[in-house]
Design an enzyme around this catalytic site. Structure first.
Site: not given
Length: 366
Positions: A104, A131, A294-298, A320
């Site tokens: 990340q 993740p 979990y994809l949101q902030d990435q 996050h």
């Protein structure tokens, strides 16, 4: 080159490793000197942990920068970036610290390098509170590649808590610019699949039990689809230590991907692990967004760097994500708007649109 230092308070909002990852990546990309204070100040073990340290050292090495205060337990670092270069870079958490979190922090940087990069990341591939590597390959990769780049992620060895010892090799080429993305149409679920794995001395029956329990749980809500969860025994030579877990993916007609995953722990029966993953997936499907929590902030950093307006539809905006937005605005000067979705079908749900006017970062080397 070096202007005044960007000052970051590492104790606000998420207050943990994520602030370090976002701020050092942006500092590296934009050539802005950075000071982060009060690192993980509110955590039970404040300051830098091994995985944060290995991430910082990797960013330093990617750009031949200077890094001060970087040792275990330190609550303040200063970082002065230089030019991002490609080539082979290694980061080793020497623990079960997550290789995905190393990815990340480094991935946005090497996209704007002078030449292709190969990142050798060592640590935990399937770690708690991060993740799982399967998530990175099965969900993160196909979605993030919509920004207009491709990367290859090769899992050499899997590593589990508490020993780690896994290794992943990531290869990617630089880009001139990132395209904005528009992920606002959910479509309908067309496919549900996954893998339940056991590694080391754990019996294969555990993988079958996790898969079966997960399928039963999903069937209660999604009746008309075949749910294909493969039980897997990790080969001895490709896994370090003992571990078990499951990841389940739901794919939609518009190419959206959602996941639920869970890792086994000592004394927790396999059915429970399978059900936990299934319930997480179902919860992520209920909110009407196009990305899971979990994809949101990435995606935030990539949206901030892209050339144009990006939009994603999400369920409740996580801490996050709020943190990533805060620092993308503070450091990169991207502009974000978060608002409740106005679509009819979302009226009864907790659904939001995150919109970003990206800064249109261009690669000076290409």
């Amino acid at each position: 080159m070096a202007g005044p230092r960007v000052e970051v308070d590492g104790s606000i909002m998420e207050g943990g490793g994520q602030i370090l990852r976002v701020s050092t990546a942006l500092s590296c990309l934009l050539g802005l000197p950075l000071r982060v204070q009060k690192i993980r100040a509110g955590r039970s073990t404040p300051g830098l942990r091994p995985q944060h340290l290995s991430g910082l050292e990797m960013i330093r090495d990617l750009c031949d920068g200077q890094l001060e205060g970087a040792e275990i337990g330190s609550t303040e670092i200063t970082f002065t970036p230089e030019k991002i270069k490609g080539g082979i870079h290694t980061a080793d958490t020497k623990t079960a610290g997550s290789v995905c979190l190393l990815m990340q922090v480094s991935m946005p940087c090497v996209l704007f390098a002078a030449s292709p990069s190969e990142l050798h990341l060592k640590g935990g591939t399937n770690a708690e509170m991060a993740p799982q590597n399967d998530y990175t390959v099965m969900v993160f990769k196909p979605i993030v590649e919509k920004f207009g780049f491709i990367f290859n992620c090769d899992i050499k060895t899997r590593g589990y808590y508490p020993k780690g010892g896994g290794e992943v090799i990531v290869r990617m080429s630089p880009v001139k610019q990132l395209n904005p993305i528009n992920l606002t149409d959910r479509g309908c679920v067309t496919n549900v699949y996954g893998r339940a794995f056991v590694a080391g001395v754990l019996p294969f029956k555990g993988a079958k039990d996790m898969a079966a329990a997960a399928v039963r749980c999903i069937r209660k809500e999604i009746r008309d689809l075949y749910v294909n969860i493969q039980p897997v025994q990790e080969p001895k030579d490709q896994a370090f230590g003992n571990g078990n877990g499951i990841i389940i993916i739901a794919e939609t007609s518009t190419g959206c991907l959602f996941a639920g995953s869970s890792l086994g722990k000592r004394g927790v029966n396999a059915d429970k692990v399978g059900i936990e993953a299934a319930e997480m997936l179902l919860a992520n499907l209920r909110h009407g967004g196009t990305v899971d929590e979990y994809l949101q902030d990435q995606l935030i950093v990539f949206m901030a760097l892209a050339n144009g307006v990006s939009r994603i539809k999400t369920g409740p905006v996580t801490l996050h994500t709020q943190t990533a937005i805060h620092f993308a605005e503070q450091i990169a000067k991207a502009k974000f708007i978060v608002k409740k979705s106005e679509d009819e079908e979302d009226a009864a749900k907790d659904t939001y649109i995150i919109e970003c006017q990206g800064i249109g970062m261009t690669n000076p080397n290409l």
